[in-house]
Design a protein around this motif. Structure first.
Motif, short mmCIF file in Angstrom:
data_model
loop_
_atom_site.label_atom_id
_atom_site.label_comp_id
_atom_site.label_asym_id
_atom_site.label_seq_id
_atom_site.Cartn_x
_atom_site.Cartn_y
_atom_site.Cartn_z
N ASN A 184 36.52 -26.18 2.54
CA ASN A 184 37.73 -26.93 2.83
C ASN A 184 37.41 -28.20 3.59
OD1 ASN A 184 39.44 -24.88 1.78
ND2 ASN A 184 39.30 -23.76 3.72
N SER A 185 38.29 -29.17 3.47
CA SER A 185 38.16 -30.37 4.28
C SER A 185 38.27 -30.00 5.76
CB SER A 185 39.27 -31.35 3.91
OG SER A 185 39.42 -32.33 4.91
N PRO A 186 37.51 -30.67 6.63
CA PRO A 186 37.70 -30.42 8.07
C PRO A 186 39.11 -30.74 8.52
CG PRO A 186 36.26 -32.31 7.68
CD PRO A 186 36.43 -31.63 6.37
N ILE A 187 39.80 -31.62 7.80
CA ILE A 187 41.20 -31.91 8.11
C ILE A 187 42.03 -30.63 7.98
CG2 ILE A 187 43.25 -33.17 7.36
CD1 ILE A 187 41.36 -35.46 6.53
N THR A 188 41.81 -29.89 6.89
CA THR A 188 42.52 -28.63 6.67
C THR A 188 42.16 -27.60 7.73
OG1 THR A 188 42.60 -29.02 4.28
CG2 THR A 188 42.88 -26.74 5.03
N GLU A 189 40.88 -27.49 8.05
CA GLU A 189 40.43 -26.50 9.04
C GLU A 189 41.00 -26.80 10.43
OE1 GLU A 189 38.72 -23.69 8.53
OE2 GLU A 189 38.75 -24.10 6.38
N ILE A 190 41.00 -28.06 10.83
CA ILE A 190 41.53 -28.43 12.14
C ILE A 190 43.04 -28.24 12.17
CG2 ILE A 190 41.92 -30.42 13.67
CD1 ILE A 190 39.04 -31.30 12.95
N GLN A 191 43.70 -28.54 11.05
CA GLN A 191 45.14 -28.32 10.97
C GLN A 191 45.48 -26.84 11.17
OE1 GLN A 191 47.48 -30.97 10.17
NE2 GLN A 191 49.02 -29.47 10.80
N ASN A 192 44.75 -25.98 10.49
CA ASN A 192 45.05 -24.54 10.55
C ASN A 192 44.59 -23.90 11.85
OD1 ASN A 192 46.16 -24.66 7.99
ND2 ASN A 192 44.27 -24.06 6.95
N ARG A 193 43.40 -24.28 12.34
CA ARG A 193 42.81 -23.60 13.49
C ARG A 193 43.32 -24.11 14.84
NH1 ARG A 193 37.38 -21.26 12.34
NH2 ARG A 193 37.04 -21.32 10.07
N ILE A 194 43.80 -25.36 14.87
CA ILE A 194 44.19 -25.94 16.15
C ILE A 194 45.61 -26.48 16.12
CG2 ILE A 194 43.66 -27.75 17.84
CD1 ILE A 194 40.72 -27.52 17.03
N ILE A 195 45.90 -27.43 15.23
CA ILE A 195 47.20 -28.11 15.26
C ILE A 195 48.34 -27.13 15.03
CG2 ILE A 195 48.62 -29.87 14.15
CD1 ILE A 195 46.03 -31.46 13.65
N ASN A 196 48.26 -26.35 13.94
CA ASN A 196 49.32 -25.38 13.65
C ASN A 196 49.35 -24.26 14.67
OD1 ASN A 196 49.89 -26.90 11.40
ND2 ASN A 196 48.97 -25.48 9.93
N HIS B 194 53.20 -33.43 17.17
CA HIS B 194 53.00 -34.87 17.07
C HIS B 194 51.52 -35.22 16.99
CE1 HIS B 194 57.26 -35.24 17.91
NE2 HIS B 194 57.09 -34.48 18.97
N THR B 195 50.75 -34.37 16.34
CA THR B 195 49.32 -34.58 16.17
C THR B 195 48.99 -34.57 14.69
OG1 THR B 195 48.84 -33.56 18.31
CG2 THR B 195 47.02 -33.71 16.74
N TYR B 196 48.26 -35.58 14.25
CA TYR B 196 48.00 -35.75 12.82
C TYR B 196 46.55 -36.15 12.60
CZ TYR B 196 53.04 -36.44 13.35
OH TYR B 196 54.35 -36.31 13.71
N PHE B 197 46.00 -35.69 11.49
CA PHE B 197 44.63 -36.03 11.11
C PHE B 197 44.70 -36.61 9.69
CE2 PHE B 197 39.97 -34.32 11.21
CZ PHE B 197 39.52 -35.57 10.84
#
Length: 237
Positions: free
Chosen positions: A65-77, A83-86
């Protein structure tokens, strides 16, 4: 590993000439590959943004997966950072531009034929791909405080072992015998070694009570900068 950001003028000119240009991770690494190494392994300390680009490429390779997806799932969500976006490239792809604070960069010393770039530039619409996993994230002070609180409270993002590594696996960043740039391992900062850098955090020790040991981090993209500090003795972010 050389820091691709040290080739700032070349990259900045490229970004300002074409603000929508999508830098590929391999392109950023190639910039570093063209540079001489700072020192032989184990012989010093020097911060390198290139390491974070390489980590992003490893995340892609290992997870698929893209690190964008991993950071979204593991941290942001996980933390409910609303109000945090990658963005993969342009900020406008993930957040309305009118909702962003305008960023400005002032360039001097651009060589011919780019002398026309000297001056002030609004970079609000510029691609964040030049930073990618080295810091191409949009956020707010409130979300940052939520993240920092979670980072330093085991169980919210990190388990106990990971938290121990975060706060104890450090290298000294001040000069020392045989390491003019620092670089010797330390368990943590103290009265005798007051500056250290670890797994994506810096730590300082200040003698004036009640500060003692605290953690911080800072970074920048073209036109924007960021800083946080966490004081455990004061329970203050």
């Amino acid at each position: 590993i050389p820091d691709y950001v040290n080739d700032t003028l070349v990259l900045t000119i490229k970004a300002l000439v074409n603000p929508t240009y999508h830098f590929k991770p391999a392109e950023l690494v190639a910039v570093a590959e063209s540079m001489p190494v700072f020192f032989a392994p184990g012989n010093g300390y020097h911060y390198s943004n290139t390491d974070y680009i390489l980590l992003g490429m490893l995340i892609q390779k290992i997870t698929g997966n893209s690190p964008i997806t991993e950071i979204q799932n593991r941290i942001i969500n996980k933390l409910g950072l609303m109000h945090t976006y990658f963005p993969p490239n342009l900020p406008a792809s993930v957040v309305p531009i009118f909702a962003m604070t305008n960023g400005y960069a002032y360039l001097t010393g651009a060589p011919d034929p780019y002398a026309y770039l000297d001056g002030l530039h609004n970079t609000t619409w510029s691609s964040l791909s030049i930073s990618y996993t080295a810091g191409g994230i949009i956020s707010t002070p409130g979300d940052i405080n939520t993240y920092v609180h979670a980072l330093f409270n085991p169980g919210l993002i990190l388990n106990e072992d990971e938290f121990t590594g975060l706060t104890n696996d450090m290298v000294a960043t001040e000069s020392s015998v045989g390491f003019p740039n620092g670089g010797q391992p330390i368990s943590q900062v103290s009265e005798s070694t007051t500056e250290g850098y670890g797994l994506g955090i810096a730590s300082l020790y200040r003698h004036k009570a009640p500060v003692g040991k605290f953690y911080l981090y800072t970074g920048a993209t073209i036109g924007y900068t960021f800083f946080y500090a966490y004081f455990p003795t004061l329970n203050m972010y």
